[in-house]
Design a protein around this motif. Structure first.
Motif, mmCIF file in Angstrom:
data_model
loop_
_atom_site.group_PDB
_atom_site.id
_atom_site.type_symbol
_atom_site.label_atom_id
_atom_site.label_comp_id
_atom_site.label_asym_id
_atom_site.label_seq_id
_atom_site.Cartn_x
_atom_site.Cartn_y
_atom_site.Cartn_z
ATOM 1 N N THR A 235 -14.771 4.811 -2.326
ATOM 2 C CA THR A 235 -13.884 3.976 -3.142
ATOM 3 C C THR A 235 -12.570 3.754 -2.404
ATOM 4 O O THR A 235 -12.035 2.656 -2.373
ATOM 5 C CB THR A 235 -13.584 4.625 -4.503
ATOM 6 O OG1 THR A 235 -13.337 6.005 -4.301
ATOM 7 C CG2 THR A 235 -14.714 4.453 -5.465
ATOM 8 N N SER A 236 -12.089 4.825 -1.789
ATOM 9 C CA SER A 236 -10.819 4.730 -1.069
ATOM 10 C C SER A 236 -10.947 3.772 0.119
ATOM 11 O O SER A 236 -10.090 2.913 0.333
ATOM 12 C CB SER A 236 -10.435 6.137 -0.622
ATOM 13 O OG SER A 236 -9.254 6.123 0.081
ATOM 14 N N ILE B 22 -9.529 12.874 3.180
ATOM 15 C CA ILE B 22 -10.300 11.710 2.741
ATOM 16 C C ILE B 22 -9.513 10.425 2.967
ATOM 17 O O ILE B 22 -10.050 9.421 3.415
ATOM 18 C CB ILE B 22 -10.724 11.897 1.270
ATOM 19 C CG1 ILE B 22 -11.795 12.971 1.252
ATOM 20 C CG2 ILE B 22 -11.216 10.588 0.661
ATOM 21 C CD1 ILE B 22 -12.377 13.270 -0.065
ATOM 22 N N LEU B 23 -8.228 10.493 2.711
ATOM 23 C CA LEU B 23 -7.378 9.318 2.930
ATOM 24 C C LEU B 23 -7.393 8.932 4.406
ATOM 25 O O LEU B 23 -7.513 7.757 4.756
ATOM 26 C CB LEU B 23 -5.956 9.642 2.463
ATOM 27 C CG LEU B 23 -5.013 8.473 2.281
ATOM 28 C CD1 LEU B 23 -5.570 7.485 1.288
ATOM 29 C CD2 LEU B 23 -3.660 8.975 1.792
ATOM 30 N N GLY B 24 -7.308 9.941 5.269
ATOM 31 C CA GLY B 24 -7.324 9.708 6.716
ATOM 32 C C GLY B 24 -8.623 9.038 7.137
ATOM 33 O O GLY B 24 -8.618 8.031 7.844
ATOM 34 N N VAL B 25 -9.748 9.606 6.660
ATOM 35 C CA VAL B 25 -11.055 9.044 6.998
ATOM 36 C C VAL B 25 -11.145 7.605 6.470
ATOM 37 O O VAL B 25 -11.577 6.695 7.177
ATOM 38 C CB VAL B 25 -12.187 9.919 6.392
ATOM 39 C CG1 VAL B 25 -13.533 9.228 6.516
ATOM 40 C CG2 VAL B 25 -12.229 11.272 7.086
ATOM 41 N N SER B 26 -10.677 7.404 5.225
ATOM 42 C CA SER B 26 -10.744 6.063 4.624
ATOM 43 C C SER B 26 -9.938 5.059 5.427
ATOM 44 O O SER B 26 -10.364 3.930 5.647
ATOM 45 C CB SER B 26 -10.202 6.071 3.198
ATOM 46 O OG SER B 26 -10.773 7.098 2.477
ATOM 47 N N ILE B 27 -8.766 5.477 5.856
ATOM 48 C CA ILE B 27 -7.917 4.558 6.633
ATOM 49 C C ILE B 27 -8.623 4.204 7.941
ATOM 50 O O ILE B 27 -8.624 3.054 8.364
ATOM 51 C CB ILE B 27 -6.527 5.192 6.905
ATOM 52 C CG1 ILE B 27 -5.769 5.376 5.591
ATOM 53 C CG2 ILE B 27 -5.740 4.401 7.928
ATOM 54 C CD1 ILE B 27 -4.656 4.420 5.308
#
Lengths: 210, 397
Positions: B21-22, B321-326
């Motif tokens: 989703t992110s 997770i934010l890092g991976v999503s970015i």
């Protein structure tokens, strides 16, 4: 640490008149107290007030003259690490961790005991052979003993034991009380035990009937 | 150990959903942003197709069709008008002659006009003139060259010329005013696709008008305006009411431009909406992760673990997770850039890797902002959960 209790009454139920509620008294260092009452009289509430989990009471509780309602969240955290230790009636062990991990989790906060010391304590309460078993696989009596060892693995000036021996046989109760009394006298701490009736052969300074 | 304990309740599939989703939200936002940056040059002043939305108006032909100062002021005050510039013309007779070596010469009557530099689609440092200058730069409409190359030259047996050659043709301007006559050397500096007249620098026109015909009043013959949307009905109404004439063809391309901008704005809006939804989903996900561990969190807190220690486990999860999503979003951006590139080339924009730098900066800013937001949210949730009187234990009497 001196604990001043000034006419406290829970606001969410009306307890019967007793030696604890609505009275002024203090709990002193190095003294042992028994809080004796039937189920539902508010023993756990009294402990929760002292442990800062519940503040729904009128009156005041002071630690060394300081009102406990004035403590901030980080101050309570420090108190629970270094000054007050508790065995909850519901024990509150982590079922997914082993017995030893449960104790270490608490111990690592202050690194108070070495693993050898912890195992020695467990041995005294005859739960050392269960050290690497998951807590959820232990009997309630065994869990109670693990919870007692956990409570001793931190510095404290006040030790609260909420019906700690309810599922333990007399031999183990004797082992546990001797260990607890040793620790309490070593630290010159205040001991408060809640019990439904049994006094576990401890020489109390005072018995409070709730 | 606390981290292991809290991780035990967290399922990989849940984290995967969190990451998806992110990534989706951030991906769409960054791709749209990248598209926005890449298409900006389409709307910039240097682009003839969709740039500078200008309209040139004149008055209906009649005896006195000059614009007055008041009329210009009224135009400036309209809210659909951004900038107003006026065309002024020479108040003298102009004769231009060209002599090509070995091919004889040509001479013609002509005219000169000038307009504010900011409306001219030619940027050249030689576009200036002072009385000391040796030659006068002139800008002519590109149409003129085309007319010469494809219409006049083949019939007259003359060679075709290109932009380079054209600037080397020496032109002599003979200006005859009411009180004086003067000769100037001139050259064609550039051609314009936008302005359909023969332009000289404003300073030259002002100077010659003053020197050659000091007694003749300078009039504003046509007005050029930069407007927000040339197809705006308010604008067309205004022209109608005042009897101003305008060029229809200009409005056509402006409609395309307006439509494209509208489409881009809608895409950006949808992108932002999806991103907002995905952030909401991520927040719900964090809530779920925390709620699943409610009992463990409360017990840890009561054992003497601080809220900060407990929250940091969740912070680490969300940062990862934010890092991976970015990273996933950035990969999407690069892929989309390659997919869009041929289309953008058709639209005459320079699709450079430069927009990626902007996207990277925005990605870093997004990471920081979202990380701060998630951190704050997690802290709040854990504080709520461990607040006094709300614990699982207060149920014990």
């Amino acid at each position: 640490m001196t604990i001043q209790i000034q006419t406290i009454i829970p606001t969410y139920f009306t307890p019967a008149s007793s030696e604890g509620w609505s009275k002024v008294f203090s709990l002193k260092s190095g003294q042992k107290y028994l809080v004796k009452a039937a189920s539902g009289s508010g023993k756990s509430s009294f402990f929760n007030f002292l442990y800062g989990l519940n503040n729904k009471f009128t009156g005041a509780i002071q630690f060394d003259g300081k009102d406990i309602l004035s403590y901030t969240e980080p101050e309570w955290t420090q108190l629970r690490r270094k000054k007050i230790s508790i065995v909850f009636q519901g024990l509150r062990l982590f079922p997914e961790l082993t017995a030893l991990e449960n104790i270490q989790l608490k111990n690592q906060l202050t690194a108070h005991k070495t693993e050898a010391e912890i195992l020695a304590y467990m041995k005294r309460l005859d739960v050392d052979q269960l050290a690497h078993k998951q807590a959820e696989t232990l009997s309630y009596g065994q869990q109670q003993r693990v919870a007692i060892v956990r409570a001793l693995c931190q510095p404290f000036e006040l030790l609260l034991l909420d019906e700690p021996f309810s599922h333990i046989d007399d031999v183990q109760i004797a082992n546990a009380t001797s260990l607890i009394l040793e620790e309490v006298s070593q630290r010159n701490a205040t001991l408060v035990i809640a019990s439904l009736g049994n006094s576990y052969n401890i020489d109390y300074t005072k018995t409070l009937l709730l | 150990m606390i981290s292991d304990l809290l991780h035990k309740q967290i399922r990989f599939s849940q984290l995967l959903f969190f990451a998806l989703t992110s990534s989706l939200g951030l991906g769409i936002l960054l791709v749209v942003f990248q598209l926005f940056v890449d298409t900006q040059s389409l709307f910039g002043s240097s682009n003839d197709l969709l740039g500078n939305q200008t309209v040139i108006i004149s008055k209906a032909i009649g005896k006195d069709n000059a614009f007055t100062e008041e009329e210009i002021e009224t135009l400036k005050q309209q809210d659909f008008v951004k900038k107003v510039g006026s065309f002024t013309n020479g108040t003298y007779r102009v004769q231009g002659s060209v002599s090509l070596l070995g091919m004889g010469g040509m001479s013609t009557d002509m005219f000169l006009e000038s307009v504010s530099d900011r409306f001219i689609d030619v940027q050249d440092e030689n576009w200036k003139w002072s009385p000391e200058s040796r030659r006068v730069p002139v800008i002519i409409p590109k149409n003129y060259i085309d007319l010469y190359n494809y219409g006049f030259a083949p019939g007259a047996g003359l060679p075709q010329i290109n932009q380079k050659v054209i600037s080397q043709i020496p032109i002599k301007l003979s200006l005859t005013g009411s009180s004086k006559r003067k000769m100037y050397d001139a050259y064609i500096l550039a051609t314009s696709e936008k302005i359909n007249t023969i332009l000289v620098p404003k300073s030259f026109l002002e100077y010659t008008n003053q020197v050659l015909s000091p007694d003749i009043e300078v009039k504003i013959s046509r007005v050029i305006m930069e407007v927000t949307n040339p197809s705006d009905p308010k604008l067309l109404d205004f022209f109608e009411k005042n009897n101003y004439q305008y060029f229809q063809s200009e409005l056509l391309s402006s409609r395309i431009s307006y439509f494209l901008q509208l489409v881009l704005a809608i895409v950006l809006g949808i992108g932002i909406l999806i991103t907002a939804l995905s952030i909401t989903l991520v927040i719900t996900n964090i809530n779920l992760l925390i709620l699943k561990n409610k009992q463990t969190i409360c017990q840890l807190y009561f054992l003497g673990f601080s809220r900060k220690q407990i929250a940091s486990v969740y912070h680490k999860i969300s940062y990862k997770i934010l890092g991976v999503s970015i990273c996933i979003a950035l990969i999407l951006v690069v892929i989309c850039k390659f997919i869009f590139a041929p289309f953008l080339t058709i639209l005459q924009t320079e699709s450079s890797a430069f927009s990626l730098i902007y996207v990277f900066i925005v990605a870093i800013v997004l990471f920081v902002v979202l990380a701060l937001y998630y951190t704050k949210h997690t802290n709040k949730k854990i504080a709520q959960m461990t607040a006094v009187n709300t614990s699982l234990l207060t149920t014990e009497i």
